[in-house]
Design a protein around this motif. Structure first.
Motif, PDB file in Angstrom:
ATOM      1  N   VAL A 101       0.899  -1.179   0.258  1.00  0.00           N
ATOM      2  CA  VAL A 101      -0.161  -0.133  -0.120  1.00  0.00           C
ATOM      3  C   VAL A 101       0.952   1.296  -0.414  1.00  0.00           C
ATOM      4  CG1 VAL A 101      -1.814   0.840   1.049  1.00  0.00           C
ATOM      5  CG2 VAL A 101      -2.087  -1.505   1.333  1.00  0.00           C
ATOM      6  N   THR A 102       1.939   0.951   0.516  1.00  0.00           N
ATOM      7  CA  THR A 102       2.604   2.848   0.841  1.00  0.00           C
ATOM      8  C   THR A 102       4.553   2.007   1.167  1.00  0.00           C
ATOM      9  OG1 THR A 102       1.262   3.261   2.550  1.00  0.00           O
ATOM     10  CG2 THR A 102       3.071   4.352   2.133  1.00  0.00           C
ATOM     11  N   VAL A 103       4.932   3.120  -0.186  1.00  0.00           N
ATOM     12  CA  VAL A 103       6.387   2.712   0.000  1.00  0.00           C
ATOM     13  C   VAL A 103       6.947   4.065   0.055  1.00  0.00           C
ATOM     14  CG1 VAL A 103       8.403   1.959  -2.441  1.00  0.00           C
ATOM     15  CG2 VAL A 103       5.873   1.037  -2.097  1.00  0.00           C
ATOM     16  N   GLU A 104       7.836   4.368   1.101  1.00  0.00           N
ATOM     17  CA  GLU A 104       8.477   5.449   1.475  1.00  0.00           C
ATOM     18  C   GLU A 104      10.399   5.090   1.423  1.00  0.00           C
ATOM     19  OE1 GLU A 104       7.773   6.027   5.677  1.00  0.00           O
ATOM     20  OE2 GLU A 104       5.448   6.466   5.271  1.00  0.00           O
ATOM     21  N   TRP A 105      10.235   6.332  -0.026  1.00  0.00           N
ATOM     22  CA  TRP A 105      12.199   6.347  -0.295  1.00  0.00           C
ATOM     23  C   TRP A 105      12.549   7.466   0.748  1.00  0.00           C
ATOM     24  CZ3 TRP A 105      15.795   3.404  -1.931  1.00  0.00           C
ATOM     25  CH2 TRP A 105      15.085   2.071  -3.179  1.00  0.00           C
ATOM     26  N   LEU A 137      18.550  14.709   5.030  1.00  0.00           N
ATOM     27  CA  LEU A 137      18.100  15.797   4.604  1.00  0.00           C
ATOM     28  C   LEU A 137      16.744  15.755   5.262  1.00  0.00           C
ATOM     29  CD1 LEU A 137      17.698  14.379   0.937  1.00  0.00           C
ATOM     30  CD2 LEU A 137      19.598  16.288   1.877  1.00  0.00           C
ATOM     31  N   ASP A 138      16.501  17.382   4.954  1.00  0.00           N
ATOM     32  CA  ASP A 138      15.299  18.023   5.802  1.00  0.00           C
ATOM     33  C   ASP A 138      13.767  18.894   4.511  1.00  0.00           C
ATOM     34  OD1 ASP A 138      12.897  18.486   8.050  1.00  0.00           O
ATOM     35  OD2 ASP A 138      14.365  19.977   8.761  1.00  0.00           O
ATOM     36  N   PRO A 139      13.268  18.477   4.011  1.00  0.00           N
ATOM     37  CA  PRO A 139      12.625  16.959   4.113  1.00  0.00           C
ATOM     38  C   PRO A 139      13.233  15.564   3.505  1.00  0.00           C
ATOM     39  CG  PRO A 139      11.026  18.512   2.610  1.00  0.00           C
ATOM     40  CD  PRO A 139      12.083  19.395   3.484  1.00  0.00           C
ATOM     41  N   ARG A 140      13.349  14.833   4.726  1.00  0.00           N
ATOM     42  CA  ARG A 140      13.541  13.994   4.336  1.00  0.00           C
ATOM     43  C   ARG A 140      13.230  12.617   2.816  1.00  0.00           C
ATOM     44  NH1 ARG A 140      10.706  11.873   8.162  1.00  0.00           N
ATOM     45  NH2 ARG A 140       9.636   9.842   8.242  1.00  0.00           N
ATOM     46  N   PHE A 141      12.561  12.649   2.747  1.00  0.00           N
ATOM     47  CA  PHE A 141      11.958  12.273   1.470  1.00  0.00           C
ATOM     48  C   PHE A 141      11.725  12.183   0.176  1.00  0.00           C
ATOM     49  CE2 PHE A 141       7.704  12.122   5.188  1.00  0.00           C
ATOM     50  CZ  PHE A 141       7.931  10.170   5.376  1.00  0.00           C
ATOM     51  N   LYS A 167       3.468  16.431  -2.007  1.00  0.00           N
ATOM     52  CA  LYS A 167       3.443  17.260  -1.285  1.00  0.00           C
ATOM     53  C   LYS A 167       4.751  17.181  -0.174  1.00  0.00           C
ATOM     54  CE  LYS A 167       0.211  16.131   1.579  1.00  0.00           C
ATOM     55  NZ  LYS A 167      -1.374  17.016   1.577  1.00  0.00           N
ATOM     56  N   LEU A 168       5.253  15.523  -0.342  1.00  0.00           N
ATOM     57  CA  LEU A 168       6.172  15.576   1.035  1.00  0.00           C
ATOM     58  C   LEU A 168       7.371  15.335   0.281  1.00  0.00           C
ATOM     59  CD1 LEU A 168       3.947  12.491   2.231  1.00  0.00           C
ATOM     60  CD2 LEU A 168       4.468  14.634   3.336  1.00  0.00           C
ATOM     61  N   LYS A 169       7.666  15.219  -0.849  1.00  0.00           N
ATOM     62  CA  LYS A 169       9.249  15.496  -1.461  1.00  0.00           C
ATOM     63  C   LYS A 169      10.096  16.619  -1.043  1.00  0.00           C
ATOM     64  CE  LYS A 169       9.173  13.529  -5.634  1.00  0.00           C
ATOM     65  NZ  LYS A 169       9.155  13.440  -7.513  1.00  0.00           N
ATOM     66  N   ASN A 170      11.142  16.490  -1.242  1.00  0.00           N
ATOM     67  CA  ASN A 170      12.770  16.842  -0.815  1.00  0.00           C
ATOM     68  C   ASN A 170      11.973  17.681  -2.514  1.00  0.00           C
ATOM     69  OD1 ASN A 170      14.584  18.618  -1.157  1.00  0.00           O
ATOM     70  ND2 ASN A 170      15.061  18.232   1.033  1.00  0.00           N
ATOM     71  N   PRO A 171      12.548  19.316  -2.186  1.00  0.00           N
ATOM     72  CA  PRO A 171      12.273  20.113  -2.854  1.00  0.00           C
ATOM     73  C   PRO A 171      13.164  19.809  -4.386  1.00  0.00           C
ATOM     74  CG  PRO A 171      12.206  21.819  -1.460  1.00  0.00           C
ATOM     75  CD  PRO A 171      12.391  20.212  -0.648  1.00  0.00           C
ATOM     76  N   VAL A 172      14.137  19.270  -4.067  1.00  0.00           N
ATOM     77  CA  VAL A 172      15.565  19.252  -4.409  1.00  0.00           C
ATOM     78  C   VAL A 172      15.731  17.617  -5.531  1.00  0.00           C
ATOM     79  CG1 VAL A 172      17.602  19.961  -2.866  1.00  0.00           C
ATOM     80  CG2 VAL A 172      17.006  17.441  -3.000  1.00  0.00           C
ATOM     81  N   TYR A 173      14.975  16.706  -5.618  1.00  0.00           N
ATOM     82  CA  TYR A 173      13.977  15.546  -5.880  1.00  0.00           C
ATOM     83  C   TYR A 173      13.024  15.777  -6.974  1.00  0.00           C
ATOM     84  CZ  TYR A 173      17.243  13.433  -3.361  1.00  0.00           C
ATOM     85  OH  TYR A 173      19.128  12.650  -3.274  1.00  0.00           O
ATOM     86  N   GLY A 230      24.368   9.537  -1.451  1.00  0.00           N
ATOM     87  CA  GLY A 230      23.975   9.870   0.138  1.00  0.00           C
ATOM     88  C   GLY A 230      24.228   8.481   0.168  1.00  0.00           C
ATOM     89  N   ARG A 231      22.843   8.319   1.639  1.00  0.00           N
ATOM     90  CA  ARG A 231      22.377   7.166   1.810  1.00  0.00           C
ATOM     91  C   ARG A 231      20.907   7.475   2.329  1.00  0.00           C
ATOM     92  NH1 ARG A 231      22.434   4.129   8.177  1.00  0.00           N
ATOM     93  NH2 ARG A 231      22.305   1.834   7.920  1.00  0.00           N
ATOM     94  N   TYR A 232      20.259   6.383   1.114  1.00  0.00           N
ATOM     95  CA  TYR A 232      18.908   6.200   1.121  1.00  0.00           C
ATOM     96  C   TYR A 232      18.303   4.458   1.833  1.00  0.00           C
ATOM     97  CZ  TYR A 232      19.812   9.273  -3.072  1.00  0.00           C
ATOM     98  OH  TYR A 232      19.614  10.420  -3.697  1.00  0.00           O
ATOM     99  N   ARG A 233      16.994   5.221   2.276  1.00  0.00           N
ATOM    100  CA  ARG A 233      16.346   4.427   2.950  1.00  0.00           C
ATOM    101  C   ARG A 233      14.988   4.129   1.667  1.00  0.00           C
ATOM    102  NH1 ARG A 233      12.525   4.775   8.118  1.00  0.00           N
ATOM    103  NH2 ARG A 233      12.089   3.065   8.723  1.00  0.00           N
ATOM    104  N   CYS A 234      14.728   2.946   2.395  1.00  0.00           N
ATOM    105  CA  CYS A 234      13.164   1.687   1.349  1.00  0.00           C
ATOM    106  C   CYS A 234      12.588   1.665   2.664  1.00  0.00           C
ATOM    107  CB  CYS A 234      13.596   1.096   0.385  1.00  0.00           C
ATOM    108  SG  CYS A 234      11.920   0.370  -0.242  1.00  0.00           S
ATOM    109  N   PHE A 235      11.302   2.413   3.133  1.00  0.00           N
ATOM    110  CA  PHE A 235      10.511   2.247   4.469  1.00  0.00           C
ATOM    111  C   PHE A 235       9.360   1.332   3.906  1.00  0.00           C
ATOM    112  CE2 PHE A 235       7.691   2.595   7.629  1.00  0.00           C
ATOM    113  CZ  PHE A 235       8.226   1.904   8.693  1.00  0.00           C
TER     114      PHE A 235
END
Length: 233
Positions: free
Chosen positions: A3-7, A12-16, A28-34, A63-68
């Protein structure tokens, strides 16, 4: 189906980097640089493929990425290493006057900083001074080096530029013709110098003889004139 995938990137802040819920991205949750640079393989989600696609990659993306996956409380971390490579250019820079040939190699547009190696036709390392490395305003590296080589069986030499952190290498070969390995010995220079000196000496000697003969002739004419005048007295 997930249902939900978070990278995200924890630094970073915001980290998403990318958030998807029921197949829809939450922009809207995504960091603007991406923004506009991350996506998922929508057609592969039903097969469990939740890989992240990152486009227009920048050096800052390293950098280090997290898939949750919240529903499963599962996460995975991975390190993204960003690199840039380019093929080296090898040229003949000249000779050293002792039978050796100077080769020049340069490669621009590398990241991280690479190393440069010279190899002979058998793949053995050649002795060369430390390469010159310059980091440009775009943070990319340019590396260059010169090496003096002597005549060998194949006269083929390789310039290899490599970056072990990103497991990348590029190389180029150059073949040097036998004619370039001509010894400009000191004895040859000495012989040429003696020959030039001999020619100059001969020219000076000829000029001296001509001047001497001309002077004798002028003196002889003056003596004859004196005798004639004396006879008329």
């Amino acid at each position: 189906m997930t249902v939900t995938v978070e990278w995200a990137r924890p630094d970073l802040d915001p980290r998403f980097v990318y958030v998807s819920r029921i197949g829809q991205e939450l922009e809207k949750l995504k960091n603007p640089v991406y923004k506009g640079r991350t996506s998922m393989f929508t057609d592969e989600l039903k097969h469990g493929n939740i890989s992240l696609k990152l486009s227009k990659v920048k050096q800052a993306d390293a950098g280090r990425y997290r898939c949750f996956i919240p529903e499963r409380d599962e996460d995975t971390f991975m390190e993204l290493v960003v690199g840039a490579v380019s093929a080296p250019i090898t040229t003949l820079a000249g000779t050293d006057g002792k039978g050796g040939v100077v080769l020049q190699c340069e490669s621009a547009g590398w990241y991280p900083e690479p190393e440069l190696l010279w190899l002979d036709g058998e793949g053995k390392l050649l002795s060369a001074g430390p390469p010159e490395t310059v980091r440009g305003p775009d943070d990319l590296y340019t590396v260059s080096s010169r090496v003096t080589v002597e005549k060998r069986h194949s006269n083929t030499f390789t310039c290899r530029v490599q970056q072990n952190n990103i497991n990348q290498s590029r190389e180029t070969r150059i073949h040097v013709a036998d004619d370039f390995f001509i010894v400009q010995s000191s004895s040859t220079s000495t012989t040429i110098g003696l020959a030039v000196g001999l020619v100059v000496s001969i020219v000076l000697l000829i000029l001296a003889v001509v001047l001497f003969v001309r002077t004798r002739r002028e003196n002889s004419k003056s003596h004859i004139n004196y005798i004639i005048l004396d006879l008329y007295k």
